[in-house]
Design a protein around this motif. Structure first.
Motif, PDB file in Angstrom:
ATOM      1  N   GLN A  42       0.838  -1.208   0.000  1.00  0.00           N
ATOM      2  CA  GLN A  42       0.000   0.000   0.000  1.00  0.00           C
ATOM      3  C   GLN A  42       0.870   1.254   0.000  1.00  0.00           C
ATOM      4  N   ASN A  43       1.960   1.232   0.763  1.00  0.00           N
ATOM      5  CA  ASN A  43       2.859   2.387   0.816  1.00  0.00           C
ATOM      6  C   ASN A  43       3.527   2.629  -0.532  1.00  0.00           C
ATOM      7  N   ILE A  44       3.892   1.547  -1.214  1.00  0.00           N
ATOM      8  CA  ILE A  44       4.472   1.684  -2.548  1.00  0.00           C
ATOM      9  C   ILE A  44       3.459   2.336  -3.488  1.00  0.00           C
ATOM     10  N   GLN A  45       2.214   1.909  -3.397  1.00  0.00           N
ATOM     11  CA  GLN A  45       1.165   2.483  -4.246  1.00  0.00           C
ATOM     12  C   GLN A  45       0.930   3.961  -3.914  1.00  0.00           C
ATOM     13  N   LYS A  46       1.004   4.321  -2.631  1.00  0.00           N
ATOM     14  CA  LYS A  46       0.837   5.727  -2.232  1.00  0.00           C
ATOM     15  C   LYS A  46       1.939   6.589  -2.840  1.00  0.00           C
ATOM     16  N   ILE A  47       3.192   6.131  -2.711  1.00  0.00           N
ATOM     17  CA  ILE A  47       4.318   6.891  -3.272  1.00  0.00           C
ATOM     18  C   ILE A  47       4.176   6.985  -4.788  1.00  0.00           C
ATOM     19  N   ALA A  48       3.824   5.876  -5.437  1.00  0.00           N
ATOM     20  CA  ALA A  48       3.642   5.885  -6.895  1.00  0.00           C
ATOM     21  C   ALA A  48       2.566   6.898  -7.290  1.00  0.00           C
ATOM     22  N   GLY A  49       1.480   6.951  -6.532  1.00  0.00           N
ATOM     23  CA  GLY A  49       0.411   7.911  -6.815  1.00  0.00           C
ATOM     24  C   GLY A  49       0.876   9.348  -6.666  1.00  0.00           C
ATOM     25  N   ILE A  50       1.669   9.600  -5.632  1.00  0.00           N
ATOM     26  CA  ILE A  50       2.203  10.950  -5.410  1.00  0.00           C
ATOM     27  C   ILE A  50       3.105  11.347  -6.572  1.00  0.00           C
ATOM     28  N   VAL A  51       3.991  10.444  -6.989  1.00  0.00           N
ATOM     29  CA  VAL A  51       4.910  10.731  -8.098  1.00  0.00           C
ATOM     30  C   VAL A  51       4.131  10.957  -9.387  1.00  0.00           C
ATOM     31  N   GLN A  52       3.155  10.100  -9.672  1.00  0.00           N
ATOM     32  CA  GLN A  52       2.369  10.249 -10.898  1.00  0.00           C
ATOM     33  C   GLN A  52       1.586  11.553 -10.896  1.00  0.00           C
ATOM     34  N   GLN A  53       1.015  11.900  -9.756  1.00  0.00           N
ATOM     35  CA  GLN A  53       0.253  13.140  -9.651  1.00  0.00           C
ATOM     36  C   GLN A  53       1.172  14.349  -9.889  1.00  0.00           C
ATOM     37  N   TYR A  54       2.363  14.317  -9.296  1.00  0.00           N
ATOM     38  CA  TYR A  54       3.309  15.407  -9.500  1.00  0.00           C
ATOM     39  C   TYR A  54       3.729  15.489 -10.967  1.00  0.00           C
ATOM     40  N   HIS A  55       4.067  14.341 -11.541  1.00  0.00           N
ATOM     41  CA  HIS A  55       4.538  14.312 -12.933  1.00  0.00           C
ATOM     42  C   HIS A  55       3.442  14.779 -13.898  1.00  0.00           C
ATOM     43  N   HIS A  56       2.186  14.431 -13.606  1.00  0.00           N
ATOM     44  CA  HIS A  56       1.068  14.873 -14.438  1.00  0.00           C
ATOM     45  C   HIS A  56       0.911  16.396 -14.348  1.00  0.00           C
ATOM     46  N   ALA A  57       1.107  16.953 -13.156  1.00  0.00           N
ATOM     47  CA  ALA A  57       0.956  18.398 -12.963  1.00  0.00           C
ATOM     48  C   ALA A  57       2.161  19.179 -13.486  1.00  0.00           C
ATOM     49  N   HIS A  58       3.337  18.532 -13.540  1.00  0.00           N
ATOM     50  CA  HIS A  58       4.569  19.203 -13.963  1.00  0.00           C
ATOM     51  C   HIS A  58       5.318  18.336 -14.982  1.00  0.00           C
ATOM     52  N   PRO A  59       4.734  18.095 -16.156  1.00  0.00           N
ATOM     53  CA  PRO A  59       5.370  17.190 -17.130  1.00  0.00           C
ATOM     54  C   PRO A  59       6.697  17.710 -17.673  1.00  0.00           C
ATOM     55  N   GLN A  60       6.925  19.019 -17.584  1.00  0.00           N
ATOM     56  CA  GLN A  60       8.158  19.587 -18.116  1.00  0.00           C
ATOM     57  C   GLN A  60       9.351  19.341 -17.209  1.00  0.00           C
ATOM     58  N   GLN A  61       9.117  18.992 -15.945  1.00  0.00           N
ATOM     59  CA  GLN A  61      10.220  18.751 -15.013  1.00  0.00           C
ATOM     60  C   GLN A  61      10.604  17.277 -15.018  1.00  0.00           C
ATOM     61  N   PRO A  62      11.872  16.978 -15.295  1.00  0.00           N
ATOM     62  CA  PRO A  62      12.290  15.572 -15.293  1.00  0.00           C
ATOM     63  C   PRO A  62      12.286  15.011 -13.871  1.00  0.00           C
ATOM     64  N   LEU A  63      11.951  13.758 -13.756  1.00  0.00           N
ATOM     65  CA  LEU A  63      11.956  13.085 -12.452  1.00  0.00           C
ATOM     66  C   LEU A  63      13.344  12.526 -12.176  1.00  0.00           C
ATOM     67  N   SER A  64      13.705  12.489 -10.915  1.00  0.00           N
ATOM     68  CA  SER A  64      14.962  11.844 -10.531  1.00  0.00           C
ATOM     69  C   SER A  64      14.822  10.346 -10.754  1.00  0.00           C
ATOM     70  N   PRO A  65      15.917   9.609 -10.872  1.00  0.00           N
ATOM     71  CA  PRO A  65      15.810   8.156 -11.010  1.00  0.00           C
ATOM     72  C   PRO A  65      15.049   7.526  -9.849  1.00  0.00           C
ATOM     73  N   GLU A  66      15.237   8.087  -8.657  1.00  0.00           N
ATOM     74  CA  GLU A  66      14.522   7.600  -7.463  1.00  0.00           C
ATOM     75  C   GLU A  66      13.021   7.714  -7.650  1.00  0.00           C
ATOM     76  N   ALA A  67      12.557   8.872  -8.122  1.00  0.00           N
ATOM     77  CA  ALA A  67      11.120   9.085  -8.311  1.00  0.00           C
ATOM     78  C   ALA A  67      10.603   8.286  -9.491  1.00  0.00           C
ATOM     79  N   ALA A  68      11.368   8.230 -10.578  1.00  0.00           N
ATOM     80  CA  ALA A  68      10.920   7.498 -11.769  1.00  0.00           C
ATOM     81  C   ALA A  68      10.751   6.002 -11.493  1.00  0.00           C
ATOM     82  N   ALA A  69      11.485   5.488 -10.534  1.00  0.00           N
ATOM     83  CA  ALA A  69      11.397   4.060 -10.209  1.00  0.00           C
ATOM     84  C   ALA A  69      10.012   3.676  -9.683  1.00  0.00           C
ATOM     85  N   TYR A  70       9.253   4.632  -9.172  1.00  0.00           N
ATOM     86  CA  TYR A  70       7.922   4.350  -8.630  1.00  0.00           C
ATOM     87  C   TYR A  70       6.839   4.371  -9.698  1.00  0.00           C
ATOM     88  N   ILE A  71       7.177   4.830 -10.901  1.00  0.00           N
ATOM     89  CA  ILE A  71       6.145   4.894 -11.958  1.00  0.00           C
ATOM     90  C   ILE A  71       6.073   3.583 -12.697  1.00  0.00           C
TER      91      ILE A  71
END
Length: 156
Positions: A127-156
């Motif tokens: 569940q925690n993995i899914q929560k983090i993935a949701g946070i990352v996806q929500q951020y990336h959807h709101a800010h598509p122009q900003q590249p994600l760090s490898p750490e954040a991209a690993a959750y997508i």
């Protein structure tokens, strides 16, 4: 407020940034075991604001140079050890720092090898993995122009 591990306070009350250089990269850093820089402030909020970009840059630099940061053990390996009776305590932390410097983390702990407790531990960790993935996806959807760090991209 929890102070990130990369922020330390000197005996004079000044905050400084400190991060350990991976052993495999120390030759590229004049054999230094750590990077330390003063944040020139006694204010914790300012220190956190100044240190976040330094931490992100350092981790990205380590990754680009091929340094392997010590990774937490794989959840499946931990559960296998617990099943074998070789482990008395489990702790899993799912964490990510977004490009804007905001840090999110979720922790789950268990202190027995009881199969029901291990199953509950795994379920909460998933569940925690899914929560983090949701946070990352929500951020990336709101800010598509900003590249994600490898750490954040690993959750997508």
């Amino acid at each position: 407020m929890r102070i990130p591990t990369y922020i330390q306070r000197s005996r004079h009350g000044i905050f400084f940034f400190r991060i350990v250089v991976p052993k495999t990269l120390r030759g590229k850093f004049d054999e230094q075991g750590e990077i330390k820089r003063s944040l020139h402030t006694r204010n914790l909020r300012d220190a956190m604001r100044f240190a976040r970009p330094l931490a992100i840059q350092a981790l990205d630099l380590f990754a680009s140079l091929g340094g392997v940061m010590s990774q937490p053990p794989n959840i499946h390996d931990l559960l296998a050890k617990a099943d074998a009776g070789d482990l008395q305590e489990l702790k899993s932390i799912q964490a990510v720092t977004l490009p804007n410097g905001v840090h999110h983390s979720f922790t789950v702990e268990a202190e027995s090898t009881d199969p029901d407790e291990l199953a509950a531990f795994k379920a909460v960790d998933d569940q925690n993995i899914q929560k983090i993935a949701g946070i990352v996806q929500q951020y990336h959807h709101a800010h598509p122009q900003q590249p994600l760090s490898p750490e954040a991209a690993a959750y997508i």
